[in-house]
Design a protein around this motif. Structure first.
Motif, mmCIF file in Angstrom:
data_model
loop_
_atom_site.group_PDB
_atom_site.id
_atom_site.type_symbol
_atom_site.label_atom_id
_atom_site.label_comp_id
_atom_site.label_asym_id
_atom_site.label_seq_id
_atom_site.Cartn_x
_atom_site.Cartn_y
_atom_site.Cartn_z
ATOM 1 N N ALA A 7 0.743 -0.998 -0.134
ATOM 2 C CA ALA A 7 -0.327 0.234 -0.030
ATOM 3 C C ALA A 7 0.763 1.214 -0.409
ATOM 4 O O ALA A 7 0.293 1.829 -0.901
ATOM 5 N N LEU A 8 2.142 0.959 1.119
ATOM 6 C CA LEU A 8 2.733 2.292 0.614
ATOM 7 C C LEU A 8 3.668 2.675 -0.280
ATOM 8 O O LEU A 8 3.565 4.112 -1.207
ATOM 9 N N THR A 9 3.679 1.518 -1.266
ATOM 10 C CA THR A 9 4.372 1.689 -2.600
ATOM 11 C C THR A 9 3.574 2.357 -3.219
ATOM 12 O O THR A 9 4.022 2.685 -4.263
ATOM 13 N N ALA A 10 2.776 1.844 -3.244
ATOM 14 C CA ALA A 10 1.059 2.345 -4.736
ATOM 15 C C ALA A 10 1.229 3.967 -4.504
ATOM 16 O O ALA A 10 0.851 4.569 -5.089
ATOM 17 N N ALA A 11 0.711 4.271 -2.575
ATOM 18 C CA ALA A 11 0.727 5.189 -2.756
ATOM 19 C C ALA A 11 1.459 6.355 -3.123
ATOM 20 O O ALA A 11 1.265 6.982 -3.498
ATOM 21 N N VAL A 12 3.158 6.162 -2.828
ATOM 22 C CA VAL A 12 4.218 6.889 -3.177
ATOM 23 C C VAL A 12 4.220 6.823 -4.197
ATOM 24 O O VAL A 12 4.265 8.061 -5.087
ATOM 25 N N ALA A 13 3.969 5.738 -5.431
ATOM 26 C CA ALA A 13 4.437 5.664 -7.269
ATOM 27 C C ALA A 13 2.347 6.696 -7.081
ATOM 28 O O ALA A 13 3.239 7.558 -8.256
ATOM 29 N N PRO A 24 -1.493 11.889 -16.451
ATOM 30 C CA PRO A 24 -2.768 11.911 -16.071
ATOM 31 C C PRO A 24 -3.770 10.923 -15.035
ATOM 32 O O PRO A 24 -2.852 9.878 -15.455
ATOM 33 N N LEU A 25 -4.296 11.181 -14.105
ATOM 34 C CA LEU A 25 -4.992 10.116 -13.122
ATOM 35 C C LEU A 25 -5.625 8.796 -13.597
ATOM 36 O O LEU A 25 -5.042 7.740 -13.464
ATOM 37 N N VAL A 26 -6.576 9.957 -14.568
ATOM 38 C CA VAL A 26 -7.829 8.373 -15.071
ATOM 39 C C VAL A 26 -6.966 7.965 -16.516
ATOM 40 O O VAL A 26 -6.990 9.209 -17.105
ATOM 41 N N PRO A 27 -5.944 7.353 -17.402
ATOM 42 C CA PRO A 27 -6.404 5.484 -17.218
ATOM 43 C C PRO A 27 -4.803 5.833 -16.476
ATOM 44 O O PRO A 27 -4.944 4.897 -15.476
ATOM 45 N N TRP A 28 -3.804 6.121 -17.087
ATOM 46 C CA TRP A 28 -2.513 5.682 -16.741
ATOM 47 C C TRP A 28 -1.496 5.692 -15.767
ATOM 48 O O TRP A 28 -0.749 4.840 -15.431
ATOM 49 N N ALA A 29 -2.116 6.849 -14.083
ATOM 50 C CA ALA A 29 -1.314 6.749 -12.673
ATOM 51 C C ALA A 29 -2.216 5.730 -12.881
ATOM 52 O O ALA A 29 -1.230 4.883 -11.272
ATOM 53 N N LEU A 30 -2.835 5.343 -12.214
ATOM 54 C CA LEU A 30 -3.351 4.357 -11.862
ATOM 55 C C LEU A 30 -3.589 3.128 -12.637
ATOM 56 O O LEU A 30 -2.772 1.989 -11.532
ATOM 57 N N ALA A 37 2.274 -1.607 -7.638
ATOM 58 C CA ALA A 37 2.106 -2.458 -6.683
ATOM 59 C C ALA A 37 2.447 -3.807 -6.073
ATOM 60 O O ALA A 37 2.942 -4.559 -5.556
ATOM 61 N N ALA A 38 1.358 -4.706 -7.417
ATOM 62 C CA ALA A 38 1.898 -6.039 -7.550
ATOM 63 C C ALA A 38 3.350 -6.772 -7.774
ATOM 64 O O ALA A 38 3.253 -7.683 -7.029
ATOM 65 N N LEU A 39 4.461 -5.408 -8.391
ATOM 66 C CA LEU A 39 5.588 -5.883 -8.591
ATOM 67 C C LEU A 39 6.385 -5.674 -6.612
ATOM 68 O O LEU A 39 7.243 -6.628 -6.582
ATOM 69 N N ALA A 40 5.733 -4.615 -6.402
ATOM 70 C CA ALA A 40 6.032 -4.258 -5.168
ATOM 71 C C ALA A 40 5.444 -5.657 -3.665
ATOM 72 O O ALA A 40 6.917 -6.095 -2.982
ATOM 73 N N HIS A 41 4.363 -6.663 -4.204
ATOM 74 C CA HIS A 41 3.572 -6.763 -3.574
ATOM 75 C C HIS A 41 3.957 -8.477 -3.849
ATOM 76 O O HIS A 41 4.979 -9.096 -2.692
#
Length: 153
Positions: A7-13, A24-30, A37-41
């Motif tokens: 979660a922290l990795t995803a938030a920072v990214a 742009p937040l939608v869709p690319w940043a998300l 986040a998947a790679l960090a997990h």
């Protein structure tokens, strides 16, 4: 703990992409954040933990060999069940110990483990244990015998 790191990795990214880079937040940043986040997990789940060595150094450690010898005993139990630990933790320390013992002999001050004189001094089985990448840790009785021979050098 794994989910917290993810979660922290995803938030920072997400914050970095949206605020600093301007994606742009939608869709690319998300979408990029989801991949990160998947790679960090996966990294947190699959990578082995780093084991700290909490064993205190000996009080009268005057030579580097004494330091290596003191930490060697704590690693043997782990290395017996995990060949990777033998290769990454035990063998390098044994190689350092063996080189220290070999280089004390007259005329052997600058030789390495690949030298024929080192093979003669160590014996074939101990030399193979130290130099062969496919070698695994022997049973405790055999390993104690090898360490005794190394000590007698």
């Amino acid at each position: 703990m794994i989910w917290l790191v993810t979660a922290l990795t995803a938030a920072v990214a997400l914050v970095f992409q949206y605020v600093v880079v301007g994606v742009p937040l939608v869709p690319w940043a998300l979408l990029i954040t989801l991949v990160i986040a998947a790679l960090a997990h996966l990294a947190v789940r699959l990578l082995p933990p780093v084991d700290p060595n909490w064993q205190a150094l000996p009080a009268e450690s005057s030579a580097p060999i004494a330091t290596y010898a003191s930490s060697l005993g704590a690693r043997l139990a782990d290395a017996e069940s995990d060949p990777h630990r033998f290769t990454s933790r035990i063998r390098p320390r044994l190689q350092t110990l063996a080189l220290g013992r070999i280089r004390r002999h007259p005329g052997c001050g600058d030789i390495g483990l690949d030298d024929g004189r080192a093979r003669e001094l160590l014996g074939d089985d101990l030399h193979r244990l130290l130099t062969d990448p496919a070698a695994t840790m022997p049973n405790p009785a055999r390993f104690a015998e090898m360490l005794t021979r190394l000590e007698e050098l």
